[in-house]
Design a protein around this motif. Sequence first.
Motif, mmCIF file in Angstrom:
data_model
loop_
_atom_site.group_PDB
_atom_site.id
_atom_site.type_symbol
_atom_site.label_atom_id
_atom_site.label_comp_id
_atom_site.label_asym_id
_atom_site.label_seq_id
_atom_site.Cartn_x
_atom_site.Cartn_y
_atom_site.Cartn_z
ATOM 1 N N GLU A 179 0.083 7.051 -2.676
ATOM 2 C CA GLU A 179 -0.604 6.312 -1.614
ATOM 3 C C GLU A 179 -0.103 4.863 -1.622
ATOM 4 O O GLU A 179 0.476 4.387 -2.601
ATOM 5 C CB GLU A 179 -2.118 6.329 -1.858
ATOM 6 C CG GLU A 179 -2.744 7.705 -1.878
ATOM 7 C CD GLU A 179 -2.989 8.266 -0.489
ATOM 8 O OE1 GLU A 179 -2.735 7.543 0.496
ATOM 9 O OE2 GLU A 179 -3.421 9.434 -0.399
ATOM 10 N N SER A 180 -0.381 4.138 -0.532
ATOM 11 C CA SER A 180 -0.070 2.709 -0.531
ATOM 12 C C SER A 180 -1.053 2.015 -1.462
ATOM 13 O O SER A 180 -2.266 2.129 -1.270
ATOM 14 C CB SER A 180 -0.215 2.127 0.873
ATOM 15 O OG SER A 180 0.795 2.632 1.717
ATOM 16 N N SER A 210 -8.799 4.334 -5.548
ATOM 17 C CA SER A 210 -7.525 3.667 -5.783
ATOM 18 C C SER A 210 -7.452 3.029 -7.161
ATOM 19 O O SER A 210 -6.375 2.977 -7.765
ATOM 20 C CB SER A 210 -7.272 2.613 -4.698
ATOM 21 O OG SER A 210 -8.332 1.675 -4.654
ATOM 22 N N ASP A 245 0.794 3.307 -7.054
ATOM 23 C CA ASP A 245 -0.244 4.327 -6.919
ATOM 24 C C ASP A 245 0.374 5.654 -7.350
ATOM 25 O O ASP A 245 1.371 6.097 -6.764
ATOM 26 C CB ASP A 245 -0.744 4.400 -5.476
ATOM 27 C CG ASP A 245 -1.886 5.388 -5.293
ATOM 28 O OD1 ASP A 245 -1.674 6.586 -5.577
ATOM 29 O OD2 ASP A 245 -2.973 4.965 -4.870
ATOM 30 N N VAL A 299 -3.543 -0.686 -2.887
ATOM 31 C CA VAL A 299 -4.373 -1.611 -2.114
ATOM 32 C C VAL A 299 -4.024 -3.069 -2.400
ATOM 33 O O VAL A 299 -4.375 -3.954 -1.625
ATOM 34 C CB VAL A 299 -5.870 -1.364 -2.383
ATOM 35 C CG1 VAL A 299 -6.267 0.030 -1.926
ATOM 36 C CG2 VAL A 299 -6.213 -1.575 -3.849
ATOM 37 N N GLN A 300 -3.333 -3.331 -3.512
ATOM 38 C CA GLN A 300 -2.916 -4.699 -3.816
ATOM 39 C C GLN A 300 -1.823 -5.118 -2.825
ATOM 40 O O GLN A 300 -0.781 -4.468 -2.743
ATOM 41 C CB GLN A 300 -2.388 -4.798 -5.247
ATOM 42 C CG GLN A 300 -3.436 -4.580 -6.320
ATOM 43 C CD GLN A 300 -3.752 -3.104 -6.557
ATOM 44 O OE1 GLN A 300 -3.063 -2.216 -6.051
ATOM 45 N NE2 GLN A 300 -4.786 -2.839 -7.328
#
Length: 401
Positions: free
Chosen positions: A300-301, A238, A296, A303-304
Amino acid sequence: MADPEHRLGEFLEKIRADLDRSVRFWQTHSHDVQCGGFFICLGEDGHVYDETKYTWLEARQVWMYARLYNEVDRFKTAEMLEAAENGGKFVLAHMKRQDTGKCYLSLTRQGLPLKTQRTIFSECFYLMAMSELHRATGDAQYREEAVAMMSRILCWVREDDSGLGREKLAGNTPVSSLAVPMMLLCLIDQLTTMDPALAANYDETEQWCLEEVNKHVQRNGTVVLENVTPDGKELPGSAGRLMTPGHAIEAGWFLLQIAKTKGDKTLQTLAIDTFITTSFSRGWDPEFGGLFYFVDVDGESPVQLEWDMKLWWGHNETMIAMLMAYTETGDTKLLANFATVFDYSYSHFVDTAHGDWYGYLNRRGEITHKFKGGPWKGFFHLPRCLMMCEKMLEDLIKRKQ
């Protein structure tokens, strides 16, 4: 929406009034007349809710006051200079360790150290404060501090980073962060603004920074990644897919300034098409408006957890970048983008009742934090944006008359 070229006067009027409100807010509420320096943590109405002094913001406020004094006629006042100097004395006395040259990240109200950061950024803002104070006062001590700090920073970045205090763990993966070369470009501009004769000292460093920044352009120019490998490849995971639209756009206007100075059309195109326009397209929320904090690039989602928040500073940097790009090219699409960000910002962030902007919105544009100053928000991104946009708009209006 009206033709944005017919709105230049409106933009200027609102931005000028906004800058005056912001200056008034911080002058009224942030000055610590007993201990020196500035209160950073200010509530919605300006009350002090925490006396901790965050050094990034102490130094940035010194720089901002001194820059306003140096470059904006209505702020060239004894009050503004005194505020810059008083803040500068606090920074000079308390921010830097005398034994290592490292700067603290936070201090008590009285100036006792609380935390140190293992990066170069506290030192960068210390340099900026000292350099701009030298411009305002002519005091040689400030110039010496700025030039000496630049030598330390360059050593840490390019020769030996052991002084930053980072432990080299077994699984450590070397990373090139966009923040480092773009910040060095900012410092070179700052030092050469202070003293044009210094330019030759940093020619090689500037070229190195431009090459480092360019490594972050990936996938045939369709993304500007926050982190890459030192040799310019994508990182796994990520962290390697991370894009910070506001940051990439800010880097874009740094590059655009250099392109203008050098008459470099290739760099101008890279700055506008890739760093500014492409990053804006990737970062703008098509559903609710506003610029995402993180993206991202593979969808993708991120991570923050705060990835979809709308932060004031990214909108400030985008206003500067779009208006600067329009000024340089005359491309009305860039001015339309400026108008889009302006309209979003002035309908969501601005507090005309008390002054200054709220800093943090959720994705829907609702205020999540009502304070005006906090550990990462002070008197810098907003007034710098308003000051720069005011000057550009004045020049554009004169050009069109």
